[in-house]
Design an enzyme around this catalytic site. Sequence first.
Site, PDB file in Angstrom:
ATOM      1  CG  ASP A   1     -11.399  -0.376   4.129  1.00  0.00           C
ATOM      2  OD1 ASP A   1     -12.438  -0.710   3.522  1.00  0.00           O
ATOM      3  OD2 ASP A   1     -10.748  -1.167   4.835  1.00  0.00           O
ATOM      4  CG  ASP A   2     -16.042  -0.336   4.545  1.00  0.00           C
ATOM      5  OD1 ASP A   2     -14.893  -0.575   4.985  1.00  0.00           O
ATOM      6  OD2 ASP A   2     -16.930  -1.207   4.484  1.00  0.00           O
TER       7      ASP A   2
ATOM      8  CG  ASP B   1     -14.596  -2.518  14.400  1.00  0.00           C
ATOM      9  OD1 ASP B   1     -14.158  -2.382  15.559  1.00  0.00           O
ATOM     10  OD2 ASP B   1     -15.698  -3.064  14.190  1.00  0.00           O
TER      11      ASP B   1
HETATM   12  O1  LIG Z   1     -10.522  -2.311  11.614  1.00  0.00           O
HETATM   13  P1  LIG Z   1     -10.916  -3.735  11.385  1.00  0.00           P
HETATM   14  O2  LIG Z   1     -11.309  -4.413  12.658  1.00  0.00           O
HETATM   15  O3  LIG Z   1      -9.853  -4.511  10.644  1.00  0.00           O
HETATM   16  O4  LIG Z   1     -12.242  -3.747  10.513  1.00  0.00           O
HETATM   17  C1  LIG Z   1     -12.387  -2.972   9.353  1.00  0.00           C
HETATM   18  C2  LIG Z   1     -12.445  -3.818   8.104  1.00  0.00           C
HETATM   19  O5  LIG Z   1     -13.485  -4.785   8.219  1.00  0.00           O
HETATM   20  C3  LIG Z   1     -14.306  -4.742   7.055  1.00  0.00           C
HETATM   21  O6  LIG Z   1     -13.796  -5.553   6.036  1.00  0.00           O
HETATM   22  P2  LIG Z   1     -14.095  -7.145   5.957  1.00  0.00           P
HETATM   23  O7  LIG Z   1     -12.903  -7.894   6.443  1.00  0.00           O
HETATM   24  O8  LIG Z   1     -15.398  -7.434   6.618  1.00  0.00           O
HETATM   25  O9  LIG Z   1     -14.200  -7.461   4.410  1.00  0.00           O
HETATM   26  P3  LIG Z   1     -15.119  -6.770   3.301  1.00  0.00           P
HETATM   27  O10 LIG Z   1     -14.594  -5.377   3.121  1.00  0.00           O
HETATM   28  O11 LIG Z   1     -14.926  -7.634   2.100  1.00  0.00           O
HETATM   29  O12 LIG Z   1     -16.541  -6.778   3.799  1.00  0.00           O
HETATM   30  C4  LIG Z   1     -14.243  -3.291   6.644  1.00  0.00           C
HETATM   31  O13 LIG Z   1     -14.561  -3.155   5.261  1.00  0.00           O
HETATM   32  C5  LIG Z   1     -12.806  -2.932   6.911  1.00  0.00           C
HETATM   33  O14 LIG Z   1     -11.968  -3.247   5.811  1.00  0.00           O
HETATM   34  N1  LIG Z   2     -20.270  -3.671   7.828  1.00  0.00           N
HETATM   35  C1  LIG Z   2     -19.352  -3.573   8.814  1.00  0.00           C
HETATM   36  N2  LIG Z   2     -18.202  -4.235   8.702  1.00  0.00           N
HETATM   37  C2  LIG Z   2     -17.313  -4.108   9.725  1.00  0.00           C
HETATM   38  N3  LIG Z   2     -16.101  -4.661   9.878  1.00  0.00           N
HETATM   39  C3  LIG Z   2     -15.621  -4.259  11.072  1.00  0.00           C
HETATM   40  N4  LIG Z   2     -16.496  -3.442  11.687  1.00  0.00           N
HETATM   41  C4  LIG Z   2     -17.560  -3.335  10.861  1.00  0.00           C
HETATM   42  C5  LIG Z   2     -18.809  -2.630  10.957  1.00  0.00           C
HETATM   43  O1  LIG Z   2     -19.123  -1.908  11.922  1.00  0.00           O
HETATM   44  N5  LIG Z   2     -19.667  -2.786   9.891  1.00  0.00           N
HETATM   45 MG   LIG Z   3     -13.087  -4.401   4.263  1.00  0.00          MG
END
Ligand SMILES: O=P(O)(O)OC[C@H]1O[C@H](OP(=O)(O)OP(=O)(O)O)[C@H](O)[C@@H]1O
Ligand SMILES: Nc1nc2[nH]cnc2c(=O)[nH]1
Ligand SMILES: [Mg+2]
Length: 159
Positions: free
Chosen positions: A92-93, A96
């Site tokens: 994952d990227d 948080d």
């Molecule tokens: O630790 P957390 O508080 O769960 O946050 C982290 C997650 O939030 C974002 O995904 P998002 O739900 O925004 O979806 P996306 O990847 O499609 O942008 C990010 O890519 C992680 O997967």
């Molecule tokens: N792009 C982005 N997505 C998130 N989802 C939860 N935290 C983050 C953050 O810091 N950046």
């Molecule tokens: Mg995500």
Amino acid sequence: MVDEKGMDFPVSWDELHRTARALAYRLDSLGPFKGIVAITRGGLVPAAIVARELELRLVDTVCISTYDHKDMGEANILKGIDGDGEGWLIIDDLVDTGKTAKIVREMLPKAHFATVFAKPAGRPLVDTFVTEVSQDTWILFPWDVELAYAQPIRARKGK
Ligand SMILES: O=P(O)(O)OC[C@H]1O[C@H](OP(=O)(O)OP(=O)(O)O)[C@H](O)[C@@H]1O
Ligand SMILES: Nc1nc2[nH]cnc2c(=O)[nH]1
Ligand SMILES: [Mg+2]
């Protein structure tokens, strides 16, 4: 930009590429892996970079949506995956709060979970990551921004 979620931390394509390659470098000694599970959507680009570096051609997805831009909602699992994850690498990227990571770890308890960025609250849930940023930082990825005029810092402070 600074708002109630803290300071934005913009990441360029170059920085993202370099940091995802650094992640691949660390993961190389922890494998071999059967393949990659990318957590959509944020994990897709890092997963592509890691797949290229580790020469992994088997790539699956777990599809989870938790945030609407900076607003956290319920985690919506759109697609899961069978098995216990043994031998698989999850990418994952970022982590948080760790909410998404907790769901994925419960889904695939034997997989190795790796992210490019980690904030302190989610850090214990990640096996391997590269860059830690503070909890009140909002990471802005290159796919979420466009080039636009930026006000001089002094003007932003109303001087
Ligand atoms: O630790 P957390 O508080 O769960 O946050 C982290 C997650 O939030 C974002 O995904 P998002 O739900 O925004 O979806 P996306 O990847 O499609 O942008 C990010 O890519 C992680 O997967
Ligand atoms: N792009 C982005 N997505 C998130 N989802 C939860 N935290 C983050 C953050 O810091 N950046
Ligand atoms: Mg995500």
